[in-house]
Design an enzyme around this catalytic site. Structure first.
Site, PDB file in Angstrom:
ATOM      1  N   HIS A 190      24.180  48.521  31.161  1.00  0.00           N
ATOM      2  CA  HIS A 190      25.352  48.184  31.494  1.00  0.00           C
ATOM      3  C   HIS A 190      26.481  48.378  30.438  1.00  0.00           C
ATOM      4  CE1 HIS A 190      22.911  46.583  34.684  1.00  0.00           C
ATOM      5  NE2 HIS A 190      22.785  45.506  34.239  1.00  0.00           N
ATOM      6  N   ASP A 245      22.688  51.933  38.248  1.00  0.00           N
ATOM      7  CA  ASP A 245      23.240  50.820  37.375  1.00  0.00           C
ATOM      8  C   ASP A 245      24.078  50.258  38.047  1.00  0.00           C
ATOM      9  OD1 ASP A 245      24.572  49.473  35.491  1.00  0.00           O
ATOM     10  OD2 ASP A 245      23.827  50.604  33.912  1.00  0.00           O
ATOM     11  N   HIS A 246      23.644  48.974  38.370  1.00  0.00           N
ATOM     12  CA  HIS A 246      24.724  48.220  39.486  1.00  0.00           C
ATOM     13  C   HIS A 246      26.212  48.039  39.041  1.00  0.00           C
ATOM     14  CE1 HIS A 246      23.636  44.392  37.503  1.00  0.00           C
ATOM     15  NE2 HIS A 246      24.698  43.961  38.026  1.00  0.00           N
TER      16      HIS A 246
END
Ligand code: BG6
Length: 489
Positions: A240, A177-178
Site C-alpha cells: 500500500h 492491491d485494494h
C-alpha cells in the site's frame, strides 16, 4: 460475453466482508455485467442455498448501505453457486471444472479465478488449474486474481511469479492491491495529470519533502498469528505505501492504459536509491505498541514492528534530494491515510520583522485518502487590519460536500476492471518484485539478532518517541493531524 467469477476460499473473511458485498453493490448500481455468475469453492460442506443465506447476513452487515435491497438481493442470490472441495485434491478441482462447464452451458465465458485463500494455497491451486487445462482460453478469456501478500520477500515473489507464468500469461494475471481501488488514490492521477497548475511545482525545485502516512487506530486483534510473522513492513509498506509513493512520484504516462501507467510506476521503483545495510538502520525507525505481546497468536518476546517509518530517496531529475517519508502503524491516534506534500519556504522573508522564514509553516498540499476523502492546500494570508500580520489558512475540496451518495468500496472498481480485462490498477510481475527489493533490506535489518530492543509506544500515540526524534534529526517534523477534513453530515 457472460462472466464467471470463481472464488477459492469462499468461506473465508475476505469473501464475506469484501468480495461478495462489492459484487452485490455493483449489481445494485447496475454495473455488474449481465450474466455474471459467482461460484464459491472451499472445504466447508454447504449447498448453494446455505451459502446464499450465510452471505445474505454478511452482505447486509458489510455492503455499507442502510439495508439490503430485497429485490436486488433476490436477483443477485440467484447468480451464486457453491462447490465444496479441497483445493489440494485434483479430483475435487476436476469436479469444480465439471460444475463450471455445466453452469456455463458451453457458452463462451470470461472466467476469473480469485485466490482468496491463505497464501500457502496459491501455488497448489495455480498448478492444478494448469494441469486440468483450466487456464486454456479456447472457450473465452481466463484470468486470475492474486491477493496480497504476494510472497514474503523478493525470492518468494519471484518464485510465485514463475509458478503463475508456467500456467498463465502475464496479461491474464491481476495482482490486487485494494489501495489502488480507492477513489481518492485514483484521484491523485486526476489531480496530477488532468490539471496543469500542479505540474510546474511538482518537483525538487518547489517541494521540500513528502510524507505518506497510513495510521490505523485498530490494534492487531485476531490477526496476531499472521501479523507476527509479517509485521508492518510486509503488511503495509511493500504494497500500500509503495503504491501511494508510486502514484505521487510517477511521470505522466503517454496514455492511460495498463502498459503505459505501469511502466511509469515501475520507473519510480527503479529510481529508488538502494540502501546498504548501514544506511538502513539510519533510514528508519521501528516501534511496537504496548500490549502487542499479549495479543493472541503473538510470540511472548516478539520484536515484530507494528509501527514503521522509513526514508526513501528517488534518484531522478524530478526528485533528486527530496526525501519521501513513509510511515504506518497499528494502535495509533486515529485512522488517517494522508499524503503531505510540503513545499519549500519562500526565498526571501518580507513579513517576519527580521526573523527567518523558517519560523513559519511551509505551504502544504494534504491529500486525505481516508476517511473524509479530499484535498487541502495550506497557505498564509494577511489578517485584516493594521500591519502585515499573517495567518495560516486553507483551500479545501471534500468528496462528501462535492458529491452526493456513497463512495464505492475499493473492491468494486477493481473487480469490474478484472472482468473488463483492464490491468491498469493492478501490480505487474516486475513491480511486485522491485517493491520487495526496496523493502527487504529494512525487513532484514529490523529482524537481525542483536538489535537494540524495539521502541514501545502507547496505543493512541503517533508511534514511539524515537520516530519524533528521528524526524527532528532529519530536519523536519511529522504532520501529526487526524483527518484534516471533516466528513460532511
Ligand atoms: C490490509 C492489511 O492489506 O490493509 C491490514 O493487511 C490493514 O493490516 C488494511 O488493516 C488497511 O486497509 P484500509 O483499506 O482499511 O486502509
Amino acid at each position: 460475453m457472460p462472466h464467471t467469477i470463481v472464488i477459492f476460499g469462499a468461506s473465508g473473511d475476505l469473501t464475506s466482508r469484501k468480495l461478495v458485498p462489492a459484487l452485490y453493490n455493483l449489481t445494485r448500481s447496475g454495473l455488474l455485467p449481465p450474466a455474471t455468475r459467482i461460484v464459491g469453492f472451499s472445504r466447508t460442506r454447504l449447498s448453494d442455498d446455505e451459502w446464499r443465506s450465510s452471505l445474505r447476513e454478511s452482505t447486509a452487515a458489510h455492503a455499507g448501505r442502510d439495508a439490503l435491497d430485497e429485490a436486488t438481493w433476490r436477483d443477485f442470490a440467484r447468480t451464486l453457486y457453491y462447490q465444496p472441495g479441497d483445493l489440494g485434491q485434483t479430483k475435487d478441482m476436476a469436479r469444480l471444472q465439471e460444475r463450471l462447464t455445466a453452469i456455463e452451458a458451453a457458452a463462451e465465458t470470461t472466467r476469473v479465478y480469485y485466490l482468496a485463500t491463505a497464501p500457502q494455497f496459491y501455488e497448489p491451486v495455480i498448478a492444478t488449474l494448469g494441469s486440468l487445462g483450466m487456464a486454456d482460453e479456447s472457450a473465452g478469456p481466463r484470468r486470475i486474481v492474486v491477493e496480497k501478500p504476494f510472497g514474503t520477500d523478493r525470492e518468494t515473489a519471484r518464485g510465485l511469479n514463475e509458478r503463475l507464468h508456467a500456467v498463465f500469461r502475464e496479461q491474464q494475471v491481476f495482482r490486487i492491491d485494494h489501495y489502488l481501488g480507492k477513489e481518492s488514490v485514483q484521484n491523485i492521477l486526476a489531480l496530477r495529470f488532468a490539471n496543469t497548475i500542479f505540474e510546474p511545482v511538482w518537483n525538487r525545485r518547489y517541494i521540500d519533502h513528502v510524507q505518506i502516512t497510513v495510521a490505523e487506530d485498530v490494534a492487531v486483534g485476531r490477526r496476531g498469528g499472521y501479523y507476527d510473522s509479517a509485521g508492518v513492513l510486509r503488511d503495509m509498506f511493500q504494497n500500500h505505501l509503495l503504491q501511494l509513493l508510486m502514484v505521487t512520484a510517477m511521470e505522466a504516462p503517454v496514455r492511460f492504459n495498463a502498459t503505459a501507467v505501469r511502466n511509469e510506476k515501475v520507473k519510480v521503483l527503479e529510481a529508488i536509491r538502494p540502501l546498504d545495510p548501514t544506511h538502513v538502520t539510519m533510514a528508519g525507525v521501528r516501534g511496537q505498541y504496548r500490549g502487542y505481546l499479549t495479543e493472541p497468536g503473538v510470540a511472548a518476546a516478539s520484536q515484530t514492528a507494528t509501527f514503521g517509518a522509513i526514508r526513501l530517496e528517488i534518484d531522478n531529475w524530478r526528485w533528486q534530494g527530496v526525501p519521501f517519508y513513509l510511515r504506518s502503524g497499528k494502535a495509533m491516534s486515529c485512522r488517517t491515510t494522508q499524503i503531505v506534500i510540503e513545499f519549500r519556504q519562500p526565498p526571501l522573508e518580507l513579513f517576519g520583522g527580521g526573523r527567518p522564514a523558517a519560523h513559519r509553516e511551509a505551504n502544504r498540499l494534504v491529500i486525505q485518502i481516508q476517511p473524509a476523502e479530499g484535498i487541502q492546500l495550506h497557505f498564509h494570508t494577511k489578517v485584516p487590519g493594521e500591519g502585515m500580520r499573517l495567518t495560516y489558512t486553507d483551500l479545501e475540496f471534500s468528496y462528501s460536500r462535492e458529491f452526493a451518495g456513497r463512495l464505492p468500496e475499493a473492491y468494486e472498481p477493481l473487480l469490474l476492471d478484472v472482468m473488463l480485462g483492464d490491468a491498469s490498477l493492478f501490480a505487474r510481475a516486475d513491480e511486485v518484485e522491485k517493491a520487495w527489493e526496496i523493502i527487504d533490506p529494512f525487513v532484514r535489518a529490523w529482524s537481525t539478532a542483536g538489535q537494540p530492543p524495539i521502541a514501545v509506544y502507547e496505543p493512541g500515540d503517533w508511534g514511539p518517541l524515537a520516530s519524533f526524534e528521528w524526524m527532528v534529526k532529519e530536519g523536519h517534523a511529522w504532520f501529526d493531524q487526524c483527518p484534516v477534513l471533516a466528513q460532511a453530515t
